[in-house]
Design a protein around this motif. Structure first.
Motif, PDB file in Angstrom:
ATOM      1  N   UNK A 307       0.853  -1.182   0.000  1.00  0.00           N
ATOM      2  CA  UNK A 307       0.000   0.000   0.000  1.00  0.00           C
ATOM      3  C   UNK A 307       0.883   1.225   0.000  1.00  0.00           C
ATOM      4  N   UNK A 309       1.518   5.272   0.888  1.00  0.00           N
ATOM      5  CA  UNK A 309       1.107   6.285   1.849  1.00  0.00           C
ATOM      6  C   UNK A 309       2.298   7.134   2.230  1.00  0.00           C
ATOM      7  N   UNK A 310       2.119   8.431   2.270  1.00  0.00           N
ATOM      8  CA  UNK A 310       3.211   9.309   2.689  1.00  0.00           C
ATOM      9  C   UNK A 310       4.421   9.211   1.784  1.00  0.00           C
ATOM     10  N   UNK A 312       5.644   6.618   0.429  1.00  0.00           N
ATOM     11  CA  UNK A 312       6.372   5.362   0.532  1.00  0.00           C
ATOM     12  C   UNK A 312       5.411   4.201   0.323  1.00  0.00           C
ATOM     13  N   UNK A 313       5.990   3.052   0.057  1.00  0.00           N
ATOM     14  CA  UNK A 313       5.200   1.833  -0.117  1.00  0.00           C
ATOM     15  C   UNK A 313       5.456   0.909   1.059  1.00  0.00           C
ATOM     16  N   UNK A 314       4.369   0.412   1.654  1.00  0.00           N
ATOM     17  CA  UNK A 314       4.489  -0.556   2.744  1.00  0.00           C
ATOM     18  C   UNK A 314       4.199  -1.940   2.199  1.00  0.00           C
ATOM     19  N   UNK A 316       3.288  -5.916   3.337  1.00  0.00           N
ATOM     20  CA  UNK A 316       2.743  -6.599   4.503  1.00  0.00           C
ATOM     21  C   UNK A 316       1.951  -7.816   4.049  1.00  0.00           C
ATOM     22  N   UNK A 328      -0.964  -6.714   8.627  1.00  0.00           N
ATOM     23  CA  UNK A 328       0.054  -5.667   8.633  1.00  0.00           C
ATOM     24  C   UNK A 328       1.427  -6.168   9.002  1.00  0.00           C
ATOM     25  N   UNK A 330       4.989  -7.053   8.808  1.00  0.00           N
ATOM     26  CA  UNK A 330       6.078  -6.636   7.950  1.00  0.00           C
ATOM     27  C   UNK A 330       6.532  -7.790   7.060  1.00  0.00           C
ATOM     28  N   UNK A 816      17.590  -1.593   9.639  1.00  0.00           N
ATOM     29  CA  UNK A 816      16.566  -1.390   8.604  1.00  0.00           C
ATOM     30  C   UNK A 816      15.453  -2.421   8.758  1.00  0.00           C
ATOM     31  N   UNK A 817      14.214  -1.927   8.686  1.00  0.00           N
ATOM     32  CA  UNK A 817      13.033  -2.789   8.845  1.00  0.00           C
ATOM     33  C   UNK A 817      13.062  -3.589  10.152  1.00  0.00           C
ATOM     34  N   UNK A 818      13.660  -3.019  11.176  1.00  0.00           N
ATOM     35  CA  UNK A 818      13.819  -3.792  12.408  1.00  0.00           C
ATOM     36  C   UNK A 818      12.489  -4.214  13.016  1.00  0.00           C
ATOM     37  N   UNK A 819      11.434  -3.431  12.747  1.00  0.00           N
ATOM     38  CA  UNK A 819      10.131  -3.821  13.264  1.00  0.00           C
ATOM     39  C   UNK A 819       9.570  -4.941  12.394  1.00  0.00           C
ATOM     40  N   UNK A 889       5.342  -0.862  19.510  1.00  0.00           N
ATOM     41  CA  UNK A 889       4.544   0.042  18.691  1.00  0.00           C
ATOM     42  C   UNK A 889       3.680  -0.676  17.671  1.00  0.00           C
ATOM     43  N   UNK A 890       4.040  -1.882  17.317  1.00  0.00           N
ATOM     44  CA  UNK A 890       3.368  -2.538  16.200  1.00  0.00           C
ATOM     45  C   UNK A 890       2.446  -3.654  16.688  1.00  0.00           C
TER      46      UNK A 890
END
Lengths: 999, 147
Positions: A307, A309-310, A312-314, A316, A328, A330, A816-819, A889-890
């Motif tokens: 998706x 947004x802002x 950038x592409x997420x 998931x 969602x 990652x 990077x992408x630690x979450x 947070x996630x």
């Protein structure tokens, strides 16, 4: 009319202010403990029936902050004295008589003190009286620093003043500054800086020297015949060209310098301190040449959703509608194809194989700097792991050696044969045989591995000291994940060698095997510095036993013994098991050429993998009948009764039965760095926070202010932030276990003055590549070094009632992408690298708190990984503390992780897990209820035996007490509310008056 | 068209400011809903959406006719509740950006979404308060209307 509008304006404004203030108040009230921590207030009052009872179970060791600060700064300075590594010196150092020197590079004005962002950023930024400048450090050692040059760098701004960007050194001094160069040309010190921090990894070319920096170095050369390069970077900068440059006379490797590192640099340059640091990472000629770097960036699963947004592409995965999964998740992953060949283990093993002529080691695969086609160690490596020089000379002689009772012992006599006093490091390395069994069963063996090390006291010229080193054979064993599925010691010849680093030790081993420079070695080794041990029997170590004959901390702790048999538990972390054999080719010394790592091809996650990634169907609820689980049963017990009692004492059940469901949930589902008071148990709660990376994240409490001015320009200690320590990478470079323990003790004392009970750290992840963002917060690329220093520091930190919380457990070796990124790894690499780094702190030093990682292991969030948190951490290692999440947070850091070994969530306000942790959910699911109850058990067990209970007697009552800020907020709410209502009323009245007037 | 001109001719600065507040509330509810409904959002807070919608409806009503001058007061209260709830639910995101720690390299995304939402919410709140300080109807307009 005006009056009516005035009342309207006041009514609107004050109503708005009242509502917003009320919202802010409600927010604050949900984080009462966190705010208390910030302000140094409390929400409780302890009433002890016997006011004369001594309730300070753990006492500060110093009387006041004046006394403590002097000690702290001394420890910090000794750390940098011993952590700075001299890697090149053509005789120019020390600068015994030189006075007028020039400092070059923006880094000379703006040193790197610790990380560039996040919790380990140095405190008191810009306060030179706290964080000593290099100029001050040089002047303290009798140097005169070129003033115009210094002023030039001080006047830079914007990008030119950025000491972490690749444009470092972009500005070249001009005018008066240039004139200074010749006038202050007795020596030129050029500082090159790099730095990284939380949240992101460095760019691929970050550790390459820029043309701008070369221009600065050339300018330095033009002004002086004595050029000293200072590499002020917590991660390896590419220094090969300067090692080969005769016009660069000396090179110092300095990590994050901390508050007093500048003084250490001055003293080392002057010679009042003899450098004794050793590199904790290998310095490759090309920062991209390691095996790990070939595939260090994450990849995206090919079948992930996306998706925008802002900007950038997420990417998931979504859980099916109606499932209990989490959408969602990652969709990034990485495969650690280098296996065990992390850092120096890659270079040294390939080196040995190239000397021995086996395994296609001389292949062109992996060549970055080698000349003449094939891979050559001498071209690919600048400085080896463990390497460092001194101003004096030492000899080492092995005086005794034995392997018995599963422990290797070696005594080494060190003699200072030079003319200057100094400290020497004895490093013991081992080589295990790489056998036919290993090749068949894919057990990889590094050609050399660190076993243990020691550091002498300062030895005067001619003085001697014998160091005794010991280590459990368990630490030398290899993990066989395909056949024996446990730890093994091959039968065959083992070599134990000492040397100035891994490469020197390996050369000694090769010499023992009859090899010389004629065979392609970089130098002739010394066979006299090697001992052999012939293990006649192939041994499985699935239930290793430890005693104090093996490795111990400074205060005598040794590895836990447990009943858990060690067996494969991480098979689901290997893509070859998830997607079929051959999906991943791990690097093997059996054939360097055929197995050289390449960037991950994009793969699709299987349906089973997606289920795990989204936590869909992973959690199975327990029985809906929870009537047998007690709660709210009476008030006869309080926590202080449990002091000193073992974890499995019967009284714990009675205590836990007493807690209400709300209290059980509150302890684990609230607050960032604190636990609320539990009044029914007379528990005052705790304050916990970061960190160990640069020190506790907080200012000293106002109640500890003294009459003295702590630093020039800083009036009181409550204005001073405790984060003053050098980077952990610098600390590891000391190669001094006693000092590491002492740093831990210092951090413990710091915690008292800042008001923390559990201090989050040390960081025990590994430097998988130089580019990992949080390398400054981690010790080394080497798991064994991390094991040892992590254990010593943790033991020191926990020596006086404070709790250590090593982090981030585990596999968080990139930012990077630690979450939520998914590292896939084979179990040998998992156990011998990432997990081994934590084992010392947990199993030897008995850390009572562990922070789990934001990433996964395979498809499973580490915090929901039963194998990692329960089988390995608790079962094998004997961990009896509690596990805390990182900043949760996630959504994938879900509350159901409590059933897989996570005990407490780190939560910012509004970020709770209320949908999972609520009364109805617990009462309807026995597994959840029992897990939450057990989490409380672990948490309370840890704190009842800590400084958290200071002030609480056995018969105390703890009652709620409103802190001043809360009273103030409530008062403000009431006042604003009343005034707002009044203004609205006056507006109504003015309307009525106006209407009547019209009538 | 003539009626619209006549309508607007009677309106003071306060009307336009209040209308601006309604517009920003409208943009805010869309931005907020889109942002929080995305895969990496946290889900919309019903309270925020309800308050914003109520504020929009009430705002439009008061723009059409400023009943007893209560428009700005009602708008301020409704938008303040929305703003307060926004601060409450997004606090962790503010802290996250403040500490400069990224989640999966999405600092920019988080910051941009948070910044735009915060701007919308702040502007609508301030506009609502500001509209209370100035006339929404020109002096004499009511008297004219009653003639």
């Amino acid at each position: 009319m005006f009056k009516k509008r005035l009342w309207r304006a006041l009514a609107a404004t004050l109503s708005a202010v009242f509502v917003v203030t009320l919202s802010a108040s409600l927010l604050a009230f949900t984080s009462e403990s966190d705010i208390n921590q910030r302000l140094g207030t409390v929400s409780y009052k302890i009433i002890n029936a016997d006011e004369d009872a001594d309730t300070e179970y753990f006492k500060r060791k110093t009387n006041n902050l004046d006394e403590y600060m002097a000690q702290k700064l001394d420890v910090i300075e000794r750390t940098t004295d011993e952590g700075i590594v001299l890697v090149k010196n053509d005789g120019v150092l020390p600068l015994k008589t030189e006075k007028k020197v020039s400092l070059f590079g923006i880094g000379s004005r703006r040193l790197v003190y610790n990380t560039s962002s996040g919790n380990a950023e140095i405190g008191n930024s810009g306060v030179d009286s706290v964080n000593m400048t290099l100029k001050k450090g040089m002047e303290n050692s009798g140097f005169e620093v070129a003033p115009s040059l210094w002023n030039y760098y001080s006047g830079l701004s914007g990008n030119q003043a950025n000491n972490t960007s690749s444009s470092v050194g972009q500005a070249l001094p001009n005018g008066d500054a240039q004139a200074d160069i010749a006038a202050y040309g007795e020596a030129a010190i050029v500082v090159l800086t790099r730095n990284t921090g939380e949240g992101g990894d460095a760019a691929e070319t970050y550790y390459r020297v820029t043309d701008n920096e070369r221009a600065v170095i050339n300018l330095a050369k033009s002004g002086s015949s004595k050029v000293i390069l200072v590499s002020n970077s917590p991660s390896p900068l590419e220094l090969d060209e300067f090692e080969r440059d005769a016009a660069v006379n000396a090179i110092l490797v300095v990590g994050g310098v901390g508050a007093r590192g500048a003084n250490s640099i001055g003293k080392i340059l002057r010679g009042t301190v003899n450098p004794s640091g050793r590199l904790a990472d290998i310095y490759a000629a090309d920062s991209q040449s390691s095996a790990a770097f070939q595939n260090y960036k994450t990849q995206i699963f090919g079948n992930a959703e996306s998706s925008q947004g802002g900007g950038r592409t997420s990417y998931f995965f979504s859980a099916p509608a109606g499932s209990d999964g989490i959408t969602g998740a990652n969709a990034y992953y990485v495969t650690q194809k280098e296996g065990i060949y992390l850092g120096f283990k890659y270079y040294e093993t390939r080196y040995e194989d190239s000397v021995m002529g086996v395994g296609n080691a001389g292949s062109a695969k992996g060549v970055y700097k080698s000349q003449g086609g094939g891979w050559k160690y001498a071209d690919e490596v600048t400085y080896g792991f463990g390497y460092g020089q001194s101003y004096t000379a030492f000899t080492q002689e092995i005086t005794s050696f034995s392997v018995q009772n599963s422990v290797v012992n070696m005594s080494v006599k060190v003699k200072n044969t030079g003319s200057v006093a100094g400290k020497e490091v004895v490093q013991l390395y081992a080589q295990s045989p790489y056998t036919a069994y290993d090749k068949t069963n894919k057990v990889e063996k590094s050609a050399v591995q660190l076993v243990n090390f020691g550091k002498t006291r300062t030895l005067a010229a001619g003085a001697e000291q014998t160091l005794d080193l010991k280590m459990d054979l368990y630490n030398i064993a290899s993990y066989d994940y395909t056949n024996a599925k446990t730890w093994v010691l091959d039968d065959g010849m083992y070599y134990f060698a000492v040397g100035n680093g891994a490469h020197d030790a390996l050369n000694n081993i090769l010499a023992k095997k009859g090899k010389t420079a004629a065979n392609g070695m970089t130098g002739n080794g010394d066979a006299a510095l090697v001992k052999e041990w012939n293990n006649g029997t192939f041994t499985k170590l699935d239930t290793p036993e430890f005693t104090d004959e093996g490795f111990t901390t400074e205060n005598g702790l040794y590895h836990n013994n447990t009943d858990q048999k060690v067996a494969n538990v991480l098979e689901s972390a290997d893509l070859n098991n998830l997607l079929g054999a051959g999906t991943v080719t791990y690097l093997s010394r059996n054939d360097w050429d055929a197995t050289w790592p390449v960037r991950d091809a994009q793969i699709n996650a299987s349906a089973e993998m997606i289920k795990r990634l989204t936590f869909d169907g992973v959690y199975t609820p327990g029985s809906a009948d929870t009537s047998g689980i007690k709660h709210d049963s009476g008030s006869a017990y309080q926590l202080s009764m449990m002091m000193g009692l073992p974890y499995d004492h019967d009284l714990w059940d009675d205590l836990l039965d007493q807690m209400s469901i709300e209290e059980l949930i509150n302890s684990i589902n609230k607050n960032f760095g604190a636990i609320d008071p539990i009044f029914s148990l007379a528990f005052p709660g705790t304050n916990d926070n970061d960190g160990v990376g640069s020190g506790p994240v907080g200012n000293y409490l106002p109640k500890f202010n003294t009459a003295a001015t702590p630093f020039e320009g800083v009036g009181k200690y409550s204005d001073v932030n405790a984060r003053m320590y050098p980077s952990q990478s610098m600390e590891a470079q000391t190669f001094n276990q006693e000092l590491m323990y002492e740093i831990g003790e210092c951090l413990s004392e710091d915690s008292y003055y800042v008001g923390f009970v559990s201090l989050w750290g040390p960081g025990l992840n590994l430097h998988r590549t130089p580019h990992s963002g949080r390398n400054p917060e981690y010790f080394s690329e080497d798991a064994q070094l991390t094991y040892i220093v992590g254990a010593q520091m943790t033991a020191g930190l926990q020596s006086n009632g404070v709790i250590a919380c090593p982090k981030h457990f585990a596999f968080n070796d990139a930012e990077d992408q630690r979450y939520g990124y998914a590292p896939f790894i084979n179990e040998q690499a998992a156990r011998e690298t990432s997990l081994r780094g934590f084992e010392g702190a947990v199993s030897v030093a008995k850390a009572k708190n562990v922070m789990n990682a934001l990433n996964r292991i395979g498809c499973d969030w580490v915090g929901a990984s039963d194998p990692v948190q329960n089988t390995i951490l608790r079962g094998e290692w004997g961990f009896d503390g509690y596990v805390l999440t990182d900043n949760a947070l996630q959504p994938f850091q879900c509350g159901r992780g409590v059933a897989f070994g996570t005990d407490k969530w780190m939560l910012l306000p509004g970020n709770d897990r209320n949908s999972e942790f609520n009364k109805a959910a617990l009462l309807g699911d026995a597994r959840l209820f029992e897990s939450v109850r057990e989490a409380n058990h672990r948490i309370l067990y840890v704190y009842v035996n800590s400084a958290a209970m200071n002030g609480v007697s056995k018969d105390a009552t703890v009652v709620y007490s409103t802190p001043w800020w809360k009273s103030t907020l409530i008062a403000a709410d009431v006042v604003f509310g009343v005034i707002a209502v009044g203004c609205v009323a006056m507006f109504v009245v003015s309307n009525l008056i106006k209407s009547k007037g019209r009538a | 068209m003539t009626k619209i001109k006549e309508f607007l001719a009677k309106k003071g600065v306060g009307f336009y400011i209040m209308l601006g507040a309604v517009l920003f509330a409208f943009m805010g509810v869309i931005a907020y809903s889109v942002s929080e409904s995305s895969a990496t959002g946290r889900g919309v807070s019903p309270l925020i959406v309800v308050m914003l919608v109520l504020a929009i409806v009430a705002g439009l009503a008061f723009c059409w006719k400023d009943f007893l001058g209560f428009g700005p007061i009602v708008l301020s209260i409704l938008l303040s509740i929305a703003l307060g709830a926004f601060i409450y639910t997004k606090f962790n995101d503010f802290t996250y950006v403040y500490y400069g720690v990224g989640t999966d390299g999405q600092d920019a995304k988080l910051s941009a979404a948070l910044l735009s939402s915060t701007i919308f919410f702040a502007v609508m709140w301030l506009a609502a308060i500001a509209s209370a300080f100035v006339k929404s109807e020109k002096t004499g307009a009511n008297k004219e209307a009653k003639k």
